[in-house]
Design a protein around this motif. Structure first.
Motif, mmCIF file in Angstrom:
data_model
loop_
_atom_site.group_PDB
_atom_site.id
_atom_site.type_symbol
_atom_site.label_atom_id
_atom_site.label_comp_id
_atom_site.label_asym_id
_atom_site.label_seq_id
_atom_site.Cartn_x
_atom_site.Cartn_y
_atom_site.Cartn_z
ATOM 1 N N PRO A 203 0.592 -1.211 0.102
ATOM 2 C CA PRO A 203 -0.066 -0.006 0.188
ATOM 3 C C PRO A 203 0.802 1.236 -0.197
ATOM 4 O O PRO A 203 0.285 2.400 -0.107
ATOM 5 N N LEU A 262 7.862 -2.298 15.182
ATOM 6 C CA LEU A 262 7.823 -0.840 15.108
ATOM 7 C C LEU A 262 8.783 0.011 15.447
ATOM 8 O O LEU A 262 9.366 0.794 14.867
ATOM 9 N N VAL A 269 8.856 -5.763 9.698
ATOM 10 C CA VAL A 269 7.388 -6.271 9.896
ATOM 11 C C VAL A 269 7.523 -7.415 10.453
ATOM 12 O O VAL A 269 8.440 -8.209 10.248
ATOM 13 N N THR A 271 4.734 -10.742 11.777
ATOM 14 C CA THR A 271 3.337 -11.055 11.802
ATOM 15 C C THR A 271 3.127 -12.446 11.980
ATOM 16 O O THR A 271 3.749 -13.527 11.838
ATOM 17 N N ARG A 296 10.253 -9.817 8.605
ATOM 18 C CA ARG A 296 11.265 -9.465 7.577
ATOM 19 C C ARG A 296 11.801 -8.037 7.651
ATOM 20 O O ARG A 296 11.139 -7.159 8.320
ATOM 21 N N PHE B 231 -8.414 -6.109 7.947
ATOM 22 C CA PHE B 231 -8.218 -6.331 6.275
ATOM 23 C C PHE B 231 -7.043 -7.369 6.217
ATOM 24 O O PHE B 231 -5.880 -7.125 6.774
ATOM 25 N N HIS B 234 -0.614 -8.419 2.641
ATOM 26 C CA HIS B 234 0.557 -9.427 2.629
ATOM 27 C C HIS B 234 1.712 -9.054 3.869
ATOM 28 O O HIS B 234 1.786 -7.964 3.974
ATOM 29 N N ALA B 235 1.914 -10.078 4.234
ATOM 30 C CA ALA B 235 2.938 -9.971 5.569
ATOM 31 C C ALA B 235 4.058 -9.324 5.022
ATOM 32 O O ALA B 235 4.977 -8.727 6.126
ATOM 33 N N THR B 238 3.106 -4.941 3.587
ATOM 34 C CA THR B 238 2.278 -4.039 4.569
ATOM 35 C C THR B 238 2.888 -3.678 5.496
ATOM 36 O O THR B 238 3.401 -4.280 6.481
ATOM 37 N N PRO B 239 3.487 -2.221 5.582
ATOM 38 C CA PRO B 239 4.095 -1.681 6.737
ATOM 39 C C PRO B 239 3.445 -1.693 7.863
ATOM 40 O O PRO B 239 1.869 -1.713 7.997
ATOM 41 N N MET B 240 3.807 -1.918 9.101
ATOM 42 C CA MET B 240 3.043 -2.147 10.476
ATOM 43 C C MET B 240 2.085 -1.018 10.604
ATOM 44 O O MET B 240 0.911 -1.253 11.058
ATOM 45 N N PRO B 241 2.294 0.172 10.387
ATOM 46 C CA PRO B 241 1.401 1.153 10.707
ATOM 47 C C PRO B 241 0.156 1.138 10.046
ATOM 48 O O PRO B 241 -0.859 1.835 10.000
ATOM 49 N N ARG B 242 0.122 0.622 8.869
ATOM 50 C CA ARG B 242 -0.815 0.394 7.756
ATOM 51 C C ARG B 242 -1.657 -0.726 8.035
ATOM 52 O O ARG B 242 -2.701 -0.896 7.230
ATOM 53 N N ARG B 243 -1.386 -1.568 8.984
ATOM 54 C CA ARG B 243 -1.977 -3.033 8.848
ATOM 55 C C ARG B 243 -3.238 -2.570 9.756
ATOM 56 O O ARG B 243 -3.632 -1.804 10.663
ATOM 57 N N VAL B 285 -1.474 -11.202 6.904
ATOM 58 C CA VAL B 285 -1.996 -10.386 8.090
ATOM 59 C C VAL B 285 -3.375 -10.857 8.276
ATOM 60 O O VAL B 285 -4.300 -10.728 7.303
ATOM 61 N N ARG B 321 -7.462 0.924 16.236
ATOM 62 C CA ARG B 321 -6.992 -0.283 15.068
ATOM 63 C C ARG B 321 -7.599 -0.298 13.888
ATOM 64 O O ARG B 321 -7.281 -1.253 12.984
#
Lengths: 421, 421
Positions: A203, A262, A269, A271, A296, B231, B234-235, B238-243, B285, B321
């Motif tokens: 994203p 973070l 990341v 998960t 990762r 949502f 992809h692990a 997808t950056p942590m803050p956007r998860r 995720v 979240r």
């Protein structure tokens, strides 16, 4: 031809409408009712799109060869055929419920670049090569990206030919069934550099409103299997302080993994994608939970640090909650740095085209990551809607696809010493 | 017989060795190789132990009757047969991999109390009644504790007779098969008070080193089904803050439930016993998690408060979240307070016997909780090893079983106006 006589190329652009129409045209091979693609590697539908691709390349004047693992190589001659070809490409196979862009964009943008060079009457110094790698997805045969891995020497051809799908069919049999077991030895095709255009499958570009991702490398990955063991007890009779609740242990572990990732942001990341309670029951305090963990980062040292900090957290959680926590690393892949010169070439191309961009790493694996072990490699990303991929709803805009193909074209021109911009 | 002539009973004790030997003797009916019991309600093995129980009661001079749901009532005559009997008992059926004490102790301790009174030549003013309730466990026929619920008027006899087991056999057919469909109408047996001795099925007494639990009532229970929707992504990309990670939402919910229950301690408990990720995958995720929640407390108001605080926490977690969190209450059972006079009588008996004790509530359901809706009721708990029950390894000491039976005996003597202590 002297330097002075070279035509200028700074106004050269690919034909975005033609690129888009080939994406739609090939989407007929394996089309799903929901608008996606089901084109498993070496399936009849994969055979159809390969036939289409060969014919389209030959119509564009390229010479197509096939190696022993079915990978298609389409060569555009250069002025100096002693130079190794500058290559681009990706893959035309898809997930069983895949989208229209993953892999497809990289191959068809390469084709469009060749067509645009033809239209402009441009000859490059080094030859150009367009590649369709066999089985990038790994949905039918494991491992994923097996043909590019074999090209780079990670597997022998025979090892790959013997791999079987769920029905017991070997790669060799599947290649023969669609007539794509070629006679070129795997790895014999010379490649001077490899550039892969791909949708981001994440994203970041969309969220930041940028068009081009200048990919500096592939992340390192560490996979773990874990378990938390406490004591199963009655949900009605066991006071909270006396519990040894394995699920609550897992919850703290998951939140610790998030916190640690973070702290190593923005790149790291972590998960937990799987978490299963042993013998779950509504009125029993969970006594055992098994889980997976995926970590990762582009830096090897960060993978080490995340693992070490997580193990320290696990020790603290286990002691405080009287739980036995096990974490076993089952796989690790080191980060893949791309060639700095190629990355700079991609960035320069985007800059000269006036496209918004950012440097980033690839979160997913790609054929370019395998190629990087053997030849200079780099990647170009374009945004995809909501970061969604491996899904029939996968989507990218015509404008972004065209912009990515323009960056690819100008990167190839730079690397193959085309006319001056 | 005048007050002055009444024999003193303060030195009266049950025969602990005899009680223990009857526990071992009846453990032959449905014995499992691992040392537990498989004596499902109305099974042939349940028929065997019922026959043994009837014979033992008759040998002790008790008059045994059976009601239309198979519950056995063994009456010991008192001086004033116009008084309603003071009752004790529990159940002789077990879980399929049950232990030797759950239910069994309460019935056989009642038998031992009758035998001890016989040995001492003691007659009570009110008659005494020893009850073996049909199907306390609920493993073969649902609901659990069905015969005591029908006695208290919660179900009609016909409703219960029509219940079927997994093989389609009705309660009526199962009763007939072992000859235990009696002719006494359910609920017609007069009971003046009911006292049930049981193993704690929890860890509190053992942990505190106390022998007797003076049970003040049964907890209230609220059951919930919940879901967390985020949502799937992809692990790797997808950056942590956007998860929008549904599992991390569940983790915060579980820890919030623990925190809130602890804040309402020591009585409140909250348990997430089931948690299932939708379409789990190691490198995805989690986008959806379903879970169960079990909340218990002896106070109705505390159940309300825990639910309200939890819903507030869910709102905060969901907003922060970006998750959709649903929590639906699917069942609620109000707390059952036992009769204060009976509870005091149990406590006095334990005190006069010099036994260490504590007031507590029952975390699990028992026949006495159903009885409490119709007659004064109370319970006596004794420790069980590690708090484990519903398990073949369930264990209690001979000394604790004897102490519980002594408390039962002296409580019965107080309630039935036996000789003065």
């Amino acid at each position: 031809m002297s330097e002075q006589a070279l035509p200028k190329t700074h106004n050269l652009r690919i034909d975005g409408a033609r690129l888009w129409s080939t994406i739609l045209e090939t989407a007929a091979f394996g089309a799903t009712p929901a608008g996606g693609l089901n084109r498993l590697t070496l399936s009849p539908e994969d055979g159809q799109v390969r036939d289409w691709f060969r014919a389209a390349c030959e119509a564009a004047g390229l010479e197509v060869r096939v190696d022993a693992l079915g990978t298609q190589y389409a060569l555009r001659r250069g002025r100096d055929m002693s130079l190794p070809p500058v290559a681009c490409g990706s893959h035309l196979d898809t997930q069983p419920t895949g989208g229209r862009f993953d892999g497809v964009l990289g191959v068809l943008a390469g084709l469009e670049a060749m067509r645009s060079l033809n239209d402009a009457g441009i000859e490059t110094e080094a030859p150009l090569l367009l590649v369709n790698w066999t089985n990038e997805e790994g949905s039918r045969f494991a491992p994923a990206m097996m043909a590019s891995a074999a090209y780079a020497g990670e597997f022998t051809t025979d090892e790959i030919l013997a791999k079987r799908d769920a029905a017991g069919i070997t790669v060799a049999e599947a290649l023969d069934a669609i007539g794509y077991r070629g006679d070129e030895p795997v790895g014999s095709q010379k490649i001077g550099a490899f550039v892969e255009l791909h949708i981001e499958q994440g994203p970041i570009l969309e969220a930041e409103g940028r068009t081009i991702g200048v990919v500096e490398g592939g992340q390192g990955i560490a996979w773990f299997d874990g378990s938390v063991t406490g004591f199963e007890s009655h949900a009605g009779t066991t006071p909270m302080p006396r519990r040894r609740d394995a699920l609550l242990g897992l919850c703290e572990i998951a939140l610790a993994a998030e916190r640690i990732a973070l702290a190593h942001g923005p790149s790291a990341v972590a998960t937990i994608g799987e978490s299963v309670i042993g013998a779950p029951s509504r009125n029993v305090v969970p006594g055992r939970v098994a889980f997976s963990l995926d970590v990762r980062d582009p830096k090897s040292g960060t993978l080490d640090a995340v693992e070490a900090e997580l193990r320290a957290a696990l020790g603290e959680i286990g002691t405080r909650r009287r739980l036995d926590i096990d974490l076993t690393r089952i796989w690790r892949k080191e980060p893949v740095p791309f060639d700095p010169g190629l990355v700079a070439a991609v960035e320069s191309a985007a800059e000269s085209l006036g496209l918004s961009r950012r440097r980033m790493v690839s979160g997913a694996g790609h054929d370019a990551c395998n190629l990087a072990a053997k030849v200079p490699a780099a990647m170009i990303f374009v945004p995809c809607k909501d970061g969604v991929s491996h899904n029939e709803s996968e989507s990218a805009t015509q404008a972004d696809c065209a912009a990515g193909a323009d960056v690819l074209l100008h990167t190839l021109l730079t690397l193959a010493r085309g006319p001056r911009p």
